[in-house]
Enzyme design. Structure first.
Site, PDB file in Angstrom:
ATOM      1  N   SER A 129       2.381 -60.417  46.309  1.00  0.00           N
ATOM      2  CA  SER A 129       2.595 -61.804  46.711  1.00  0.00           C
ATOM      3  C   SER A 129       4.079 -62.139  46.739  1.00  0.00           C
ATOM      4  O   SER A 129       4.860 -61.618  45.957  1.00  0.00           O
ATOM      5  CB  SER A 129       1.883 -62.762  45.752  1.00  0.00           C
ATOM      6  OG  SER A 129       2.126 -64.092  46.143  1.00  0.00           O
ATOM      7  N   LYS A 184      -5.408 -61.104  42.726  1.00  0.00           N
ATOM      8  CA  LYS A 184      -4.623 -61.566  43.888  1.00  0.00           C
ATOM      9  C   LYS A 184      -5.424 -62.586  44.693  1.00  0.00           C
ATOM     10  O   LYS A 184      -4.877 -63.576  45.196  1.00  0.00           O
ATOM     11  CB  LYS A 184      -4.250 -60.369  44.766  1.00  0.00           C
ATOM     12  CG  LYS A 184      -3.549 -60.737  46.089  1.00  0.00           C
ATOM     13  CD  LYS A 184      -2.245 -61.486  45.858  1.00  0.00           C
ATOM     14  CE  LYS A 184      -1.341 -61.515  47.090  1.00  0.00           C
ATOM     15  NZ  LYS A 184      -1.865 -62.152  48.266  1.00  0.00           N
ATOM     16  N   HIS A 187      -5.253 -65.785  42.879  1.00  0.00           N
ATOM     17  CA  HIS A 187      -3.902 -66.310  43.130  1.00  0.00           C
ATOM     18  C   HIS A 187      -3.870 -67.057  44.461  1.00  0.00           C
ATOM     19  O   HIS A 187      -3.362 -68.173  44.551  1.00  0.00           O
ATOM     20  CB  HIS A 187      -2.889 -65.157  43.140  1.00  0.00           C
ATOM     21  CG  HIS A 187      -1.577 -65.488  43.796  1.00  0.00           C
ATOM     22  ND1 HIS A 187      -1.420 -65.555  45.171  1.00  0.00           N
ATOM     23  CD2 HIS A 187      -0.362 -65.785  43.271  1.00  0.00           C
ATOM     24  CE1 HIS A 187      -0.172 -65.875  45.461  1.00  0.00           C
ATOM     25  NE2 HIS A 187       0.483 -66.016  44.318  1.00  0.00           N
ATOM     26  N   ASN A 188      -4.431 -66.447  45.500  1.00  0.00           N
ATOM     27  CA  ASN A 188      -4.412 -67.077  46.817  1.00  0.00           C
ATOM     28  C   ASN A 188      -5.261 -68.349  46.842  1.00  0.00           C
ATOM     29  O   ASN A 188      -4.900 -69.328  47.500  1.00  0.00           O
ATOM     30  CB  ASN A 188      -4.901 -66.100  47.885  1.00  0.00           C
ATOM     31  CG  ASN A 188      -3.856 -65.054  48.232  1.00  0.00           C
ATOM     32  OD1 ASN A 188      -3.004 -64.733  47.425  1.00  0.00           O
ATOM     33  ND2 ASN A 188      -3.934 -64.505  49.426  1.00  0.00           N
ATOM     34  N   GLU A 191      -3.276 -70.954  45.277  1.00  0.00           N
ATOM     35  CA  GLU A 191      -2.259 -71.320  46.272  1.00  0.00           C
ATOM     36  C   GLU A 191      -2.816 -72.365  47.247  1.00  0.00           C
ATOM     37  O   GLU A 191      -2.157 -73.363  47.548  1.00  0.00           O
ATOM     38  CB  GLU A 191      -1.826 -70.062  47.017  1.00  0.00           C
ATOM     39  CG  GLU A 191      -0.758 -70.234  48.062  1.00  0.00           C
ATOM     40  CD  GLU A 191      -0.501 -68.925  48.798  1.00  0.00           C
ATOM     41  OE1 GLU A 191      -0.593 -68.906  50.038  1.00  0.00           O
ATOM     42  OE2 GLU A 191      -0.224 -67.893  48.126  1.00  0.00           O
TER      43      GLU A 191
END
Length: 483
Positions: A129, A184, A187-188, A191
């Site tokens: 990222s 991940k 995380h996205n 986001e």
């Protein structure tokens, strides 16, 4: 000739920047691209004179690698990854390592790890990222897969990744098989949530309080000096202050129709599979879907005309209330994301280090912020923390934010300004902090129409009952499904 420390396949911008980053840290990198002209263009241009070996075939790439060979794929997620793995496996020896640095869906990484290991090789699926700039200057990296592979790639990954103030690397081993790509993915999803929350704050300030872009630029500059200090607040400040060569404010010229690549959707689907109420992130995904229905929204706005009433209160004080509502909602977003990771860790047998994950996100990535340091402290203090809002620090903070948060959501509802992420976060918070919810009535309804049974408050948990509500329903009960 010195053999390369690592090979990289896929010279799009992320791949190129990672190669340049690795070389700048003292590693020799062999590169290959399916369109070999890209290899020559890169090696003779941007990479000229550097310790980068251009290769025109996979065989040449593998031949130029030191053992154990490490091959990193930066190709489009999905079928291209599987095809490339099948091409690489016959060229590699036992103990060699294949790395997927793309945005692969974690079930694919679970499957690929098992497959590659069955062939005697090792596999890593790593989230990367930080976008193009992060790839070049220091991304956040979230590797998982075959544990035996970590020792070989650790020096490279921890050299090229972002570092926090004390020099700690924003990269560490996440866990087995698909753990890295799962983290991940979360995380996205976070986001998506962060971006939607900022957009809702922006609309409240612009449409509700009537601030100009110049004033909003100043507000976000000030917010970036508070607990909201983060990359996304920083770029929002810059966007709101930007004018093009004609002097026009670019943000106002952009069509309000958002795109997405699917990782937010994956996070929502995983939450449903795990029965974790990831309400804020799901609303952020749906908000993008709603924005995409631009023509329908224009037509509906003509049918249901509304005017946002002029704000009558103290604008400065209410701006601070919006900041507090944004902060409270942000805490909920991370609390929900961490709850999802905790549930998945149990499902897939991963031993996740939650404080370590906060550190990985502390620098380099899109959601990097000062706030993540507090999350790391919370999980370092109590690795078994059930939910982030139960931590002493966050509980004390939330108690100070809730009154303003309620005020902001109430104002938005009354003014007709959509705040799906703010309000869904508050709805989750109120539900999570309510001792008795109306699910007793819901269970009665289910038992009435489908004999789905229920538990009683005056009986041991796990003992199920059925009521013949109508007097002619019989005593047969349906099987029970627990999410």
């Amino acid at each position: 000739m010195k053999k390369a420390d690592i090979g990289l396949i896929g010279l799009a911008v992320m791949g190129e920047n990672l190669v340049m980053n690795m070389e700048s840290k003292g590693f020799t990198v062999a590169v290959f691209n399916r369109t070999v002209e890209k290899v020559d263009h890169f090696v003779n241009g941007r990479a000229a004179g550097k310790n980068i070996i251009g290769c025109h075939s996979l065989e040449e790439l593998v031949a130029n690698l030191a053992k154990p060979r490490k091959v990193m794929m930066m190709v489009k997620a999905g079928a291209p990854v599987d095809a490339l793995i099948d091409q690489l496996l016959p060229l590699l020896e036992d103990g060699d390592i294949i790395i997927d640095g793309g945005n692969s869906h974690f079930p694919d990484t679970i499957r690929r790890t098992e497959y590659v290991e069955s062939k005697g090789k090792l596999y890593i699926g790593t989230g990367v990222s930080g976008g193009e700039e992060g790839a070049l200057k220091g991304p956040s990296m979230m590797p998982g897969g075959s544990p035996a592979a970590w020792k070989a790639v650790k020096p490279i990954f921890q050299s090229i990744c972002a570092k926090v103030e004390n020099g700690e690397a924003c990269c560490d081993w996440v866990g087995e098989n698909g753990a890295g790509h799962f983290v991940k993915m979360v995380h996205n999803g976070i986001e998506y949530g962060d971006m939607q929350l900022i957009c809702e704050a922006y609309q409240l300030l612009k449409d509700g309080l009537g601030f100009s872009n110049e004033e909003l630029h100043e507000i976000f500059s000030e917010w970036n000096q508070t607990e909201l200090d983060s990359y996304l607040i920083e770029i929002t400040r810059d966007i709101l202050g930007y004018r093009d060569e004609k002097g026009e404010q670019t943000v106002d010229m952009i069509l309000d129709k958002a795109g997405q690549k699917g990782t937010g959707k994956w996070t929502g689907i995983a939450a449903l599979d795990e029965a974790v109420p990831l309400t804020l992130i799901c609303e952020a995904v749906f908000a993008r879907c709603l924005s995409a229905q631009k023509d329908e929204r224009v037509a509906a706005s003509e049918l249901y005309k509304k005017e946002i009433p002029p704000f009558k209160g103290d604008k400065k004080a209410f701006t601070e209330s919006i900041r507090k509502a944004l902060y409270a909602s942000k805490i909920v977003s991370y609390a929900q994301g961490y709850a999802l990771m905790r549930s998945a860790a149990q499902t897939y047998g991963w031993n996740l280090n939650y404080g370590g994950i906060a550190l990985m996100w502390r620098g380099g990535c899109i959601i990097r912020s000062v706030f993540l340091g507090k999350i790391k402290e919370a999980f370092d203090k109590n690795p078994d923390l059930q939910n982030l809002i139960m931590d002493d620090y966050f509980a004390n903070v939330m108690k100070t934010l809730v009154p303003d948060w309620r005020q902001v959501v109430a104002y938005a509802v009354s003014a007709g300004i959509p705040v799906p992420a703010f309000s869904s976060a508050l709805g989750w918070f109120d539900g999570y902090t309510t001792e008795r919810l109306p699910a007793n009535l819901l269970q009665a309804q289910r038992d009435y129409f489908g004999a789905h049974t229920y538990e009683r408050v005056d009986a041991p948990r796990g003992e199920f009952f059925h009521t013949n509500w109508t007097g002619h329903g019989g005593d047969t009960a349906a099987s029970t499904y627990n999410a």
